[in-house]
Write an enzyme that holds these catalytic residues in place. Sequence first.
Site, PDB file in Angstrom:
ATOM      1  CB  ILE A  16     -23.809  60.327   5.912  1.00  6.58           C
ATOM      2  CG1 ILE A  16     -24.327  59.328   6.956  1.00  6.58           C
ATOM      3  CG2 ILE A  16     -22.298  60.177   5.680  1.00  6.58           C
ATOM      4  CD1 ILE A  16     -23.806  59.537   8.377  1.00  6.58           C
TER       5      ILE A  16
ATOM      6  NE  ARG B   6     -19.049  67.849  19.505  1.00  9.65           N
ATOM      7  CZ  ARG B   6     -19.323  66.934  20.424  1.00  9.65           C
ATOM      8  NH1 ARG B   6     -18.710  66.971  21.585  1.00  9.65           N
ATOM      9  NH2 ARG B   6     -20.223  65.987  20.184  1.00  9.65           N
TER      10      ARG B   6
ATOM     11  N   GLY C 118     -35.149  94.791   2.619  1.00  7.46           N
ATOM     12  CA  GLY C 118     -35.693  93.931   1.551  1.00  7.46           C
ATOM     13  C   GLY C 118     -34.599  93.234   0.753  1.00  7.46           C
TER      14      GLY C 118
ATOM     15  CD  GLU D 128     -18.231  67.882  13.030  1.00 10.01           C
ATOM     16  OE1 GLU D 128     -17.357  68.003  13.897  1.00 10.01           O
ATOM     17  OE2 GLU D 128     -17.996  67.783  11.814  1.00 10.01           O
TER      18      GLU D 128
END
Length: 395
Positions: free
Chosen positions: A157, A243, A340, A363
């Site tokens: 959550i 979404r 790097g 989601e």
Amino acid sequence: MIFELNEEQLAVQEAARDFAQRELKPGVIERDRDMIYPSDQVKQMGELGFLGMMVSPEYGGGGMDSLSYVLAMEEISKIDNSCSVIMSVNNSLVCWGIETFGTEEQKNKYLPKLASGEWIGSFCLSEPEAGSDATSQRTTAIDKGDHYLLNGTKNWITNGSSSKLHLVVAQTNAELGHRGINVFIVEADWDGVAIGAKEDKLGIRSSDTHTIMYTDVKVPKENRIGEDGFGFKFAMKTLTGGRIGIAAQALGIAGGAYELALAYSKEREAFGKPISKHQAIAFKLADMATDIEAAKLMVYRAAWLKDQHMDYTAASAMAKLFASEAAMKHTVEAVQIHGGYGFVKEYHVERLMRDAKITQIYEGTSEVQRIVISRNILKGQLYLPIWKGSVESFS
Ligand code: CAA
């Protein structure tokens, strides 16, 4: 087709960019490393109106369109995805869910607090054994006359310990399957609500992700949202909009990584010239820019469809699927371009790469998005009028 943002949208975009650079960038590496919840930054987001952007001014919100919200999410996600997920859940799951389906009493009571950031909300659907298979709810809410008795465990959550309001999905009648599911507004300080330890995550490390346990929590009848049995549809409809927010987050992550990689490749020299002048790097930049443009069009259009009250179910799933896959692929490439330096925290790209992963999971995983998209295709519910007649034209 008009591809221009209006003045208000441009102003929101600039304000979010400025806020992210000025207030979120300092300390973002340390907050991520030490899993420090961004309390001051969340407070500022509330003051600036980023936590209730689409809530109508009547309930203390900004009354903005979804596209403005997406633009703000994108800019903030270039820098700090712990802040943007907090923002996303509060705006598009909690506030939107209550404003769209709540009673007048629920809206008056809760939205002003949530829109101002005085309260943060969380969306409690997932369970230890109900993730993608969201209808398999084990949390129960038993009708006791004037209240429901809530028992169960929710996990993963977002805003788990910082939220004062939980939207909790629970089974009220197991015989009815998903039609026997309801959603309830639960206040975090009610008796029987217990918060588990903070998860130690790969990315978005300073957001607070927790398991929440509910034991004999008395939920007043008036805190149920919608008609009896509406809970699963509430979750699906709310996630359809959510979404778009996560797609915007993924777009921001990809865009942030691209901007860093582009700047670095112009400065860093190898074999006598900037690495951007080597085709191996230039082609990576070209692929990044192309996918980001495509994702942008999909995410903005999904938000636009929502603002036009047109069906955006497939559009939001497609936007999230494409943007999150692009974010994962191109953050890996941004690290590669940095060599790097990309592997150390100071250069920010490794954090964006770690943050990108969750956008393919929460989601609704990429696999769930493909379920949603394919079901919509098969039902003939794609919204693209330009496709009409293409089959007939070959017959
Ligand atoms: N809008 C309205 N109704 C919808 C809907 C939508 N978008 N999608 C499904 N429904 C309805 C269906 O019409 C059906 O109703 P009827 O039987 O009355 O016709 C009902 O819901 C059940 O639908 P399905 O048969 O399609 O259900 P399913 O069991 O096959 O599951 C699923 C479909 C798409 C896989 C769904 O379970 C799903 O989305 N799973 C993923 C859950 C998810 O996204 N979890 C995220 C957790 S929250 C989070 O991550 C927030 C955070 O903290 C960041």
